[in-house]
Scaffold this active site. Structure first.
Site, PDB file in Angstrom:
ATOM      1  N   ASN A 131     -16.479 -15.386   6.838  1.00  0.00           N
ATOM      2  CA  ASN A 131     -15.933 -15.779   8.072  1.00  0.00           C
ATOM      3  C   ASN A 131     -16.053 -17.310   7.885  1.00  0.00           C
ATOM      4  OD1 ASN A 131     -15.808 -16.761  10.617  1.00  0.00           O
ATOM      5  ND2 ASN A 131     -17.912 -15.784  11.513  1.00  0.00           N
TER       6      ASN A 131
ATOM      7  N   LYS B 206     -19.609 -18.322   6.310  1.00  0.00           N
ATOM      8  CA  LYS B 206     -20.657 -17.399   6.448  1.00  0.00           C
ATOM      9  C   LYS B 206     -20.239 -16.141   5.553  1.00  0.00           C
ATOM     10  CE  LYS B 206     -22.334 -17.221  11.338  1.00  0.00           C
ATOM     11  NZ  LYS B 206     -21.926 -16.615  12.529  1.00  0.00           N
TER      12      LYS B 206
ATOM     13  N   ARG C 186     -12.586 -12.785   8.570  1.00  0.00           N
ATOM     14  CA  ARG C 186     -12.464 -12.900   9.962  1.00  0.00           C
ATOM     15  C   ARG C 186     -11.399 -13.933  10.140  1.00  0.00           C
ATOM     16  NH1 ARG C 186     -15.943 -16.228  14.412  1.00  0.00           N
ATOM     17  NH2 ARG C 186     -14.986 -15.334  16.115  1.00  0.00           N
TER      18      ARG C 186
ATOM     19  N   HIS D 159     -13.397 -11.626  20.589  1.00  0.00           N
ATOM     20  CA  HIS D 159     -14.577 -10.814  20.342  1.00  0.00           C
ATOM     21  C   HIS D 159     -14.163  -9.165  20.134  1.00  0.00           C
ATOM     22  CE1 HIS D 159     -17.286 -13.797  23.010  1.00  0.00           C
ATOM     23  NE2 HIS D 159     -17.155 -14.167  21.713  1.00  0.00           N
TER      24      HIS D 159
ATOM     25  N   HIS E 255     -20.182  -8.425  26.011  1.00  0.00           N
ATOM     26  CA  HIS E 255     -20.788  -9.424  24.680  1.00  0.00           C
ATOM     27  C   HIS E 255     -21.074 -10.476  25.534  1.00  0.00           C
ATOM     28  CE1 HIS E 255     -20.122 -10.555  20.554  1.00  0.00           C
ATOM     29  NE2 HIS E 255     -20.549 -11.889  21.279  1.00  0.00           N
ATOM     30  N   LEU E 256     -22.704 -10.583  25.434  1.00  0.00           N
ATOM     31  CA  LEU E 256     -23.351 -11.831  26.030  1.00  0.00           C
ATOM     32  C   LEU E 256     -23.996 -12.569  24.907  1.00  0.00           C
ATOM     33  CD1 LEU E 256     -24.728 -10.483  29.337  1.00  0.00           C
ATOM     34  CD2 LEU E 256     -22.521 -11.543  29.242  1.00  0.00           C
ATOM     35  N   GLY E 257     -23.343 -13.655  24.229  1.00  0.00           N
ATOM     36  CA  GLY E 257     -23.865 -14.295  23.222  1.00  0.00           C
ATOM     37  C   GLY E 257     -23.744 -15.939  23.762  1.00  0.00           C
TER      38      GLY E 257
ATOM     39  N   ARG F 127     -19.503 -23.004  27.671  1.00  0.00           N
ATOM     40  CA  ARG F 127     -18.141 -22.985  28.068  1.00  0.00           C
ATOM     41  C   ARG F 127     -18.229 -22.405  29.556  1.00  0.00           C
ATOM     42  NH1 ARG F 127     -15.905 -19.142  23.682  1.00  0.00           N
ATOM     43  NH2 ARG F 127     -17.499 -19.604  22.299  1.00  0.00           N
TER      44      ARG F 127
ATOM     45  N   ARG G 115     -33.695 -18.285  26.199  1.00  0.00           N
ATOM     46  CA  ARG G 115     -35.329 -18.314  26.248  1.00  0.00           C
ATOM     47  C   ARG G 115     -35.907 -19.558  26.810  1.00  0.00           C
ATOM     48  NH1 ARG G 115     -34.331 -16.550  19.990  1.00  0.00           N
ATOM     49  NH2 ARG G 115     -32.645 -18.055  20.615  1.00  0.00           N
TER      50      ARG G 115
ATOM     51  N   ILE H  15     -27.679 -12.423  24.195  1.00  0.00           N
ATOM     52  CA  ILE H  15     -28.338 -12.022  25.050  1.00  0.00           C
ATOM     53  C   ILE H  15     -28.159 -10.758  25.648  1.00  0.00           C
ATOM     54  CG2 ILE H  15     -28.197 -12.742  27.587  1.00  0.00           C
ATOM     55  CD1 ILE H  15     -26.411 -15.467  26.791  1.00  0.00           C
ATOM     56  N   GLY H  16     -27.066 -10.196  25.694  1.00  0.00           N
ATOM     57  CA  GLY H  16     -26.935  -8.666  25.834  1.00  0.00           C
ATOM     58  C   GLY H  16     -28.105  -7.763  25.144  1.00  0.00           C
ATOM     59  N   GLU H  17     -28.239  -8.051  24.005  1.00  0.00           N
ATOM     60  CA  GLU H  17     -29.276  -7.128  23.372  1.00  0.00           C
ATOM     61  C   GLU H  17     -30.708  -7.657  23.562  1.00  0.00           C
ATOM     62  OE1 GLU H  17     -28.495  -7.597  19.078  1.00  0.00           O
ATOM     63  OE2 GLU H  17     -26.281  -7.181  19.386  1.00  0.00           O
TER      64      GLU H  17
ATOM     65  N   GLU I  12     -20.766  -7.586  13.600  1.00  0.00           N
ATOM     66  CA  GLU I  12     -19.468  -7.835  13.303  1.00  0.00           C
ATOM     67  C   GLU I  12     -19.071  -7.865  11.738  1.00  0.00           C
ATOM     68  OE1 GLU I  12     -17.343 -10.842  16.113  1.00  0.00           O
ATOM     69  OE2 GLU I  12     -19.567 -11.215  16.717  1.00  0.00           O
TER      70      GLU I  12
HETATM   71  P1  AMP Z   1     -24.963 -14.905  19.781  1.00  0.00           P
HETATM   72  O1  AMP Z   1     -24.141 -16.083  19.975  1.00  0.00           O
HETATM   73  O2  AMP Z   1     -24.838 -13.458  19.917  1.00  0.00           O
HETATM   74  O3  AMP Z   1     -25.970 -15.311  18.369  1.00  0.00           O
HETATM   75  O4  AMP Z   1     -26.225 -15.369  20.917  1.00  0.00           O
HETATM   76  C1  AMP Z   1     -26.823 -16.549  20.910  1.00  0.00           C
HETATM   77  C2  AMP Z   1     -27.672 -16.487  22.399  1.00  0.00           C
HETATM   78  O5  AMP Z   1     -28.492 -15.407  22.627  1.00  0.00           O
HETATM   79  C3  AMP Z   1     -28.649 -17.626  22.276  1.00  0.00           C
HETATM   80  O6  AMP Z   1     -27.981 -18.845  22.589  1.00  0.00           O
HETATM   81  C4  AMP Z   1     -29.676 -17.375  23.281  1.00  0.00           C
HETATM   82  O7  AMP Z   1     -29.130 -17.641  24.456  1.00  0.00           O
HETATM   83  C5  AMP Z   1     -29.363 -15.779  23.249  1.00  0.00           C
HETATM   84  N1  AMP Z   1     -30.623 -15.067  22.636  1.00  0.00           N
HETATM   85  C6  AMP Z   1     -30.982 -15.099  21.341  1.00  0.00           C
HETATM   86  N2  AMP Z   1     -32.488 -14.285  21.227  1.00  0.00           N
HETATM   87  C7  AMP Z   1     -32.790 -14.183  22.606  1.00  0.00           C
HETATM   88  C8  AMP Z   1     -33.838 -13.621  22.833  1.00  0.00           C
HETATM   89  N3  AMP Z   1     -34.740 -13.042  22.434  1.00  0.00           N
HETATM   90  N4  AMP Z   1     -33.912 -13.595  24.515  1.00  0.00           N
HETATM   91  C9  AMP Z   1     -33.050 -13.936  24.998  1.00  0.00           C
HETATM   92  N5  AMP Z   1     -31.826 -14.566  24.907  1.00  0.00           N
HETATM   93  C10 AMP Z   1     -31.733 -14.647  23.423  1.00  0.00           C
END
Ligand code: AMP
Length: 403
Positions: A7, A14, A95, A184, A212-214, A245, A288, A335-337, A388
């Protein structure tokens, strides 16, 4: 077969090397600050194995060519490397962010594919050139190894015209290819496939909503296994509220800011992409930190959570209407996980649509695919970690086998 997943970003590479016999990770790493005086490569060799090795080397990495050479040297290091020679790598999966309308599926890379990725640079001016850098360097370093491009947009190419067209003058589509592409896609497809097998169904039988919540966020409506709508648009800015965003806004706002606030187009663009979303609302973009601030009585942090979860709920309702029957709803990404509150708030009040979350199951720490809905819930709610790199490695192998 061992598959190297790349990536390549504008200043980083990466990488992950997977053994596809058992899908184990042999190496996982990052080359960062490429082009800056203080670059770095960090890598876990045999992560998850007790005698695995962690490497972190600070050194100048002049360009992507030097970065990829470092990756190869690390993987083939005589003392601690995980392969003896580069040709033990069976394939490389790249990717690529934007495949425009040219790519409906992962595609083996040849000169036509390189040209098409170049043609799509206007649609992803920050990402496609960096992805191409990685491809060109890898083609040079591994001329005898099959390489595959896996596009973030490809899974969404099944979205019908009525959902991907914007109501702009038609020439905007004809002349500039302005339409919804979605992103995504690799993640949405991966968790959809995992969800189908967890429900003991074929993906082609499933109607799903994948969320997908990141740091970036998107939701996809999946009918009979195919993407039929998604929240990200021509660029990864539309739809849900993201880390920095804005997601959906009134499209007149940029012109308003240009005319009345003296902002240049570049400043507005930067604000919408980097200073908005959760960060814009409360100054923080990590959930967090936001929860911590809410616990301390921070009203803006509370507002940010409310705006994000309300937007999620609104789109879930919209996609329930689009799909009619929904078998499963999947939360994934950072976030979703990990964020039980965001999941439960995003689903609150949706019992009328057949969504009943089990709060005890939802509140546990989740490390593997987990069902978090009540047995009577018409729609099953799943939390499924996305992967991914594994998805790209699987796609790479599938394409090569099919070819
Ligand atoms: P990603 O883009 O999938 O790596 O997600 C990153 C985002 O996930 C971070 O900016 C946080 O807002 C959220 N996140 C990661 N770990 C946690 C956690 N243990 N609890 C709540 N949110 C988290």
């Amino acid at each position: 077969m061992k598959v190297l997943v790349i990536n390549s970003g504008s200043s980083s590479i990466k990488f992950q090397l997977l053994n596809m016999e058992d899908e184990s990770v042999l190496a996982n790493g990052l080359v960062e600050r490429i082009g800056e005086p203080a670059g770095r490569i960090s890598c876990s060799l045999n992560p998850g194995v007790p005698d695995g090795t962690e490497i972190s080397i600070e050194q100048e990495v002049k360009d992507h060519q030097c970065g990829m050479r470092l990756v190869v040297e690390t993987l083939t290091d005589t003392n601690q490397g995980v392969v003896k020679k580069p040709d033990e790598i069976g394939a490389v999966g790249h990717r690529v962010v934007h495949g425009g309308e040219d790519f409906h599926m992962p595609t083996p890379i040849d000169e036509n594919v390189v040209a098409a990725i170049k043609n799509n640079i206007p649609l992803a001016p920050l990402h496609n050139p960096a992805n191409l850098d990685g491809i060109m360097v890898a083609l040079d370093l591994f001329p005898a190894i099959s390489q595959v491009a896996v596009f973030d947009t490809a899974y969404h190419q099944t979205i019908p015209d009525r959902a991907h067209m914007y109501a702009l003058p038609y020439e905007m589509y004809e002349n500039h290819k302005i339409r919804r592409y979605g992103f995504h896609g690799t993640s949405h497809k991966f968790v959809a496939g995992e969800c189908a097998s967890l429900m003991s169904k074929q993906l082609s039988e499933c109607n799903l909503i994948t969320i997908h919540l990141g740091n970036g966020c998107s939701m996809t409506a999946i009918e009979n296994g195919q993407s039929i709508d998604t929240t990200l648009g021509m660029t990864p800015l539309e739809g849900l509220v993201m880390g920095t965003r804005c997601g959906d806004i009134d499209p007149a706002i940029p012109a308003f800011l240009y005319r009345n606030n003296g902002m240049s187009i570049d400043e507005i663009d930067e604000m919408l992409n980097k200073k908005s979303g959760l960060k814009g609302l409360c100054g923080m973009n990590d959930l967090r930190d936001i929860h911590h601030a809410v616990a301390g009585g921070d009203k803006r942090a509370r507002l940010a959570l409310d705006v994000q979860t309300y937007r999620n709920r609104k789109y879930i309702g919209a996609y329930m209407a689009v799909l009619g029957r929904v078998d499963g709803l999947v939360f994934t990404a950072g976030i979703g996980e990990n964020d039980a509150y965001v999941r439960s708030e995003s689903l609150s009040g949706l019992e009328c649509l057949g969504i009943n979350i089990d709060h005890m199951l939802n509140n546990q720490s989740i490390k593997k695919p987990t069902l978090v809905s009540e047995p009577q819930s018409r729609v099953q709610v799943w939390v499924i970690p996305t992967n991914e790199e594994l998805a790209i490695a699987r796609e790479t192998i599938n394409v090569l086998r099919a070819g």
